[in-house]
Write an enzyme that holds these catalytic residues in place. Structure first.
Site, PDB file in Angstrom:
ATOM      1  N   ARG A 177       0.852  -1.202   0.000  1.00 55.94           N
ATOM      2  CA  ARG A 177       0.000   0.000   0.000  1.00 55.94           C
ATOM      3  C   ARG A 177       0.885   1.248   0.000  1.00 55.94           C
ATOM      4  O   ARG A 177       0.589   2.241  -0.641  1.00 55.94           O
ATOM      5  CB  ARG A 177      -0.908  -0.006   1.221  1.00 55.94           C
ATOM      6  N   ASP A 206      -0.384  -5.941  -4.014  1.00 59.07           N
ATOM      7  CA  ASP A 206      -1.783  -5.565  -3.736  1.00 59.07           C
ATOM      8  C   ASP A 206      -2.210  -4.595  -4.832  1.00 59.07           C
ATOM      9  O   ASP A 206      -1.468  -4.366  -5.803  1.00 59.07           O
ATOM     10  CB  ASP A 206      -1.920  -4.950  -2.329  1.00 59.07           C
ATOM     11  N   HIS A 280      -7.264  -8.310  -4.991  1.00 60.66           N
ATOM     12  CA  HIS A 280      -6.168  -7.389  -4.621  1.00 60.66           C
ATOM     13  C   HIS A 280      -5.092  -7.334  -5.709  1.00 60.66           C
ATOM     14  O   HIS A 280      -3.896  -7.244  -5.396  1.00 60.66           O
ATOM     15  CB  HIS A 280      -5.542  -7.824  -3.284  1.00 60.66           C
ATOM     16  N   GLU A 355     -10.744 -11.638  -0.032  1.00 57.92           N
ATOM     17  CA  GLU A 355     -11.569 -10.526  -0.512  1.00 57.92           C
ATOM     18  C   GLU A 355     -11.634 -10.408  -2.033  1.00 57.92           C
ATOM     19  O   GLU A 355     -11.672  -9.295  -2.554  1.00 57.92           O
ATOM     20  CB  GLU A 355     -11.060  -9.212   0.093  1.00 57.92           C
ATOM     21  N   TYR A 447      -4.799  -7.349  14.467  1.00 58.79           N
ATOM     22  CA  TYR A 447      -4.582  -6.357  13.397  1.00 58.79           C
ATOM     23  C   TYR A 447      -4.057  -5.068  14.030  1.00 58.79           C
ATOM     24  O   TYR A 447      -4.815  -4.188  14.426  1.00 58.79           O
ATOM     25  CB  TYR A 447      -5.864  -6.131  12.605  1.00 58.79           C
ATOM     26  N   GLU A 495      -2.338   0.801   4.615  1.00 62.94           N
ATOM     27  CA  GLU A 495      -3.060   1.806   3.823  1.00 62.94           C
ATOM     28  C   GLU A 495      -2.773   3.215   4.350  1.00 62.94           C
ATOM     29  O   GLU A 495      -2.624   4.165   3.586  1.00 62.94           O
ATOM     30  CB  GLU A 495      -4.580   1.563   3.888  1.00 62.94           C
TER      31      GLU A 495
HETATM   32  C1  ACM Z   1      -7.322  -9.328   5.014  1.00 64.03           C
HETATM   33  O1  ACM Z   1      -7.341  -8.574   6.003  1.00 64.03           O
HETATM   34  N1  ACM Z   1      -8.041  -9.014   3.970  1.00 64.03           N
HETATM   35  C2  ACM Z   1      -6.527 -10.537   4.992  1.00 64.03           C
END
Ligand code: ACM
Length: 638
Positions: A177, A206, A280, A355, A447, A495
Site C-alpha cells: 500500500r 496488492d 487485490h 476478498e 490487526y 493503507e
Molecule cells: C485481510 O485482512 N483481507 C486478509
C-alpha cells in the site's frame, strides 16, 4: 556426607534468596517460562569478555551481535573470546551450546549471578533469544547506539529457563500500500526480534503496488510498482489519469530480496512472501491487462475508492481480480511462483486469496464457460478451482500453500494451510476441524494497524483494536486440537502508514501483546503485570528512538441520550489505576480539575469535553478535546 549437607543447606538458602530478591528490577516481554530472581547484580566492567565455547558459525554471529550492542552503548570494548569449554569466569559473559540446556531449538537458559553471566542453549537460535532477554535485563541505556557514560551497567541476579509456546511467531508487514525500503524492512526485523518474533510475512503485492522484481514479467515492476502520490483520506482521493506521472512507489530487486532474506536468516527470522491473488490484483492487472476477465485500461490504485463493502462481501467498482477462466493467468502465476520459490527458502508461499470480488466474474462469458466445463455450481467454487490450481503450481515449485481464510470457500485444497484473519478466527476453527494447519491472526486481536484509542484522537484507520483486547489473543481457539495451530501473527496493514514512524506507532505496544501470546505460557499472562512491563519497555524504546503509542493511557468516549433527553458521556480507560480529569469550560484540565467518577451529563452550551489522565499526580495520557458536536453525532449513529 557432612559436606553434601552443608552444600544442600547453602543451595536452599541461595534459592530462598533468589525467589525474594531482584523481582522489581526485572521487566521482560515476553514473560519467560520460568524465572527466579536473586540478590545482587552482575556488574559489567570495562574488562569484561564474551567467552564463547563453540565454533558454530551461527553462535559466533550471536556472540558478535552481543559484543557490538554492549560495546556501542557502554563505550567499552567487549570482545568475543573463544574458549575450549563452557566457563563461568568471574566478570565475564559466557555463551555455550549445551545439549538439553533448555527445551527446543529456540529455548535458552540464563544464569546471572554477581560473579558471572552464563547463557546456554541447545541451538544457536536459543542463544539469540537468550541474548534478547539479557539485553532487556540491562539498564535501558543499552538501547543507545552511541556510548552513554555514568551508567552502572548492572544485570540483576536471575535464573531463567525459557522456550516458546509456538514455532510460528510472525509479524506481517504490508509493503504494497506504501513502499517501504529495504532498510525499513531490516529495521522492522531488528525491532521484532527484541520480542522474540521469528517470522516476517511480507505482503508484497496488492492493488496499490507490486513490490518484487519478477525477471520474466518486467511490467510488474515497470508499471505495477508505481502510482501517483496522493495525500488526504485513503479511499477518497482522485483516480490516476493516463498522462499523470507515476513516480510514487518502488520495488525490491531480486538482489534486494536475497539481501533481506539473508539479513533475516542471520537473525533467525524466516521470510514468508505473499503474492495476493486472485483479488487485490490491480497492480498486476495494470501491468498485464490481459489477465483480467474484463477488457480495459487499468491503473495501479492510488488510494481512490474502487470497491464497496456490502453485507455479502465486497463488490468491485473496477475489476481488480485475475481471471480464473484464463489459462494465461496460470502461465503468469507459474512464472511468478517459479521466481518467488527460488528467492525465498521458506517452505511456504502465501497466495493471499482474500476478498476477491466476484461481481465481474459473474458477468464474464469466460467464467460462465469455465463453470459449465468444470461443473462449478457457484462463484465460490470458481474461486476454489482457482485456489486448487494455484496450490498445484506452488507445489510444483517444491513449496506449500498458505492463504487467508477465504480459501476455505468452495472447498479447501487438500494440503493448504490457512491464515485465519476474520473475526475471532472462525476460518481457522473450521480449517483445523477439517484437519488443516492454521496460523491464527484474527483481526479483532492481531490487526495492529487499527486505531488504538478513541476514533477522535487517533489517525484514521478501518476500526479499533485496544491494547487490552490485543493482549487477550489466544492462538488456540476453544475446542480446537492444538496440534493444528502453528502459531499466531500480528498484521500491520499499511493503507494509512506512509512511513516507518507511522508504522512503529501502530506496531508498539500491541505487537508486544501478541508476542507474549505466542511465546509465553498462557497461564503466565497477566494484564496489570504486562502493563507495568510495557511501561518499562517504553523507556527502552525512547532510548532506541523507536516510535510507539501511548494511547493505552487515553479514555474511550461513549455517548448516549439519557431518559430525560440529556446528552450523557461515559469514559473508560484500559488501565484501572488512571484518574481522568476533565473540563467543559474550554480551559485545559490538569490534576486539580474534577476527577471523572460516573457518566457525565454535558452542560448546556458546552463546546468541548476536555480530558486528560493522571496516575499518582503524573500526567499519563494526552489531552483530548472532544467536541460536543462529535458526541451528539455518535448518539445518532446506528
Ligand atoms: C485481510 O485482512 N483481507 C486478509
Amino acid at each position: 556426607m557432612k559436606k553434601v549437607m552443608i552444600a544442600a543447606l547453602f543451595m536452599l538458602m541461595f534459592f530462598h534468596v533468589i525467589s525474594q530478591g531482584n523481582k522489581g528490577a526485572v521487566s521482560l516481554i515476553p514473560i519467560p517460562v520460568s524465572m527466579q530472581t536473586g540478590n545482587g547484580n552482575f556488574k559489567l566492567a570495562k574488562t569484561a569478555l564474551i567467552e564463547l565455547s563453540t565454533n558454530d558459525a551461527d553462535a559466533k554471529r550471536v556472540a558478535g551481535f552481543l559484543s557490538e550492542k554492549l560495546s556501542a552503548a557502554t563505550g567499552y570494548k567487549i570482545p568475543v573470546k573463544m574458549v575450549n569449554t563452557a566457563s563461568h569466569t568471574a566478570g565475564n559473559i559466557s555463551l555455550a551450546i549445551v545439549p538439553g540446556a533448555a527445551p527446543g531449538k529456540e529455548g535458552y537458559r540464563l544464569l546471572v549471578t554477581p560473579q558471572s553471566v552464563s547463557l546456554s542453549a541447545d541451538k544457536p537460535a536459543g542463544l539469540f533469544y537468550g541474548m534478547q532477554t539479557l539485553l532487556q535485563l540491562l539498564p535501558k541505556e543499552i538501547e543507545s547506539k552511541t556510548a552513554v557514560s555514568n551508567i552502572a551497567w548492572t544485570i540483576p541476579s536471575v535464573t531463567i529457563t525459557d522456550h516458546p509456546r509456538f514455532g510460528w511467531r510472525a509479524l506481517m508487514f504490508d509493503v504494497s500500500r506504501h513502499f517501504f525500503t529495504k532498510q525499513d524492512i531490516k529495521t522492522h526485523i531488528d525491532n521484532m526480534v527484541r520480542y522474540k518474533y521469528n517470522l516476517v510475512h511480507l505482503h508484497l503485492t496488492d492493488d496499490q503496488g507490486w513490490r518484487i522484481e519478477i525477471k520474466s514479467l518486467p511490467n510488474l515492476t515497470k508499471v505495477g510498482a508505481w502510482r501517483p502520490e496522493r495525500k488526504g483520506a485513503w479511499g477518497n482521493t482522485k483516480a490516476p489519469t493516463p498522462d499523470e506521472p507515476k513516480t510514487y512507489g518502488g520495488f525490491y530487486t531480486q538482489d534486494d530480496i536475497k539481501e533481506i532474506v539473508q539479513y533475516a536468516k542471520d537473525r533467525f527470522v524466516t521470510v514468508l512472501p505473499e503474492i495476493d491473488v486472485p483479488g487485490h490484483s490491480m497492480a498486476a492487472v495494470a501491468s498485464y491487462p490481459e489477465l483480467s476477465c474484463t477488457p480495459g485500461t487499468y491503473f495501479v490504485n492510488a488510494g481512490e475508492e474502487f470497491q464497496v463493502w456490502e453485507k455479502n462481501g465486497n463488490r468491485a467498482l473496477i475489476d481488480n481480480t485475475l481471471c480464473p477462466a484464463n489459462e494465461n493467468v496460470y502461465a503468469f502465476l507459474d512464472k511468478v511462483f517459479t521466481e518467488v520459490a527460488q528467492l525465498f527458502p521458506f517452505e511456504y508461499i502465501h497466495m493471499g486469496g482474500d476478498e476477491a470480488a466476484k461481481n465481474f466474474w459473474e458477468k464474464s462469458d469466460a467464467v460462465k464457460a469455465l463453470m459449465q466445463k468444470e461443473g462449478l455450481k457457484n462463484l465460490e467454487e470458481v474461486q476454489s478451482y482457482f485456489v486448487k490450481r494455484v496450490e498445484k503450481i506452488i507445489q510444483s515449485k517444491g513449496k506449500k500453500l498458505i492463504g487467508w481464510d477465504e480459501i476455505l470457500e468452495g472447498g479447501l485444497p487438500p494440503d493448504a494451510t490457512v491464515m485465519s484473519w476474520r473475526g475471532s478466527g472462525h476460518g481457522g476453527i473450521e480449517a483445523a476441524k477439517q484437519g488443516h494447519h492454521v496460523v491464527m491472526s484474527p483481526w479483532d486481536y492481531t490487526y495492529v494497524d487499527l486505531m488504538q484509542g478513541d476514533i477522535y484522537s487517533e489517525p484514521p484507520e478501518f476500526g479499533t483494536l485496544l491494547l487490552d483486547q490485543s493482549y487477550k489473543f489466544e492462538p488456540v481457539p476453544e475446542g480446537v486440537d492444538p496440534k493444528y495451530i502453528l502459531g499466531g501473527e500480528a498484521c500491520l496493514w499499511a493503507e494509512h502508514s506512509t512511513n516507518m514512524r507511522a508504522a512503529q506507532y501502530l506496531l508498539w505496544p500491541r505487537s508486544m501483546a501478541v508476542a507474549e501470546s505466542v511465546w509465553s505460557p498462557k497461564e503466565k499472562k497477566n494484564w496489570p503485570d504486562f502493563v507495568a512491563r510495557v511501561e518499562k519497555q517504553f523507556e527502552r524504546l525512547d532510548v532506541a528512538k523507536i516510535k510507539y503509542s501511548r494511547s493505552m493511557y487515553d479514555p474511550i468516549f461513549t455517548a448516549s441520550v439519557d431518559e430525560k433527553g440529556q446528552l450523557k458521556v461515559e469514559l473508560k480507560t484500559q488501565l484501572s489505576d488512571l484518574v481522568i480529569h476533565y473540563s467543559f469550560d474550554e480551559t485545559n484540565p490538569d490534576e486539580f480539575y474534577p476527577a471523572y467518577k460516573e457518566p457525565l451529563i454535558i452542560p448546556k452550551d458546552a463546546l468541548h469535553l476536555k480530558v486528560i489522565t493522571y496516575r499518582n499526580g503524573k500526567q499519563t495520557g494526552k489531552q483530548i478535546n472532544m467536541p460536543v458536536e462529535e458526541l451528539i453525532k455518535r448518539t445518532k449513529k446506528g
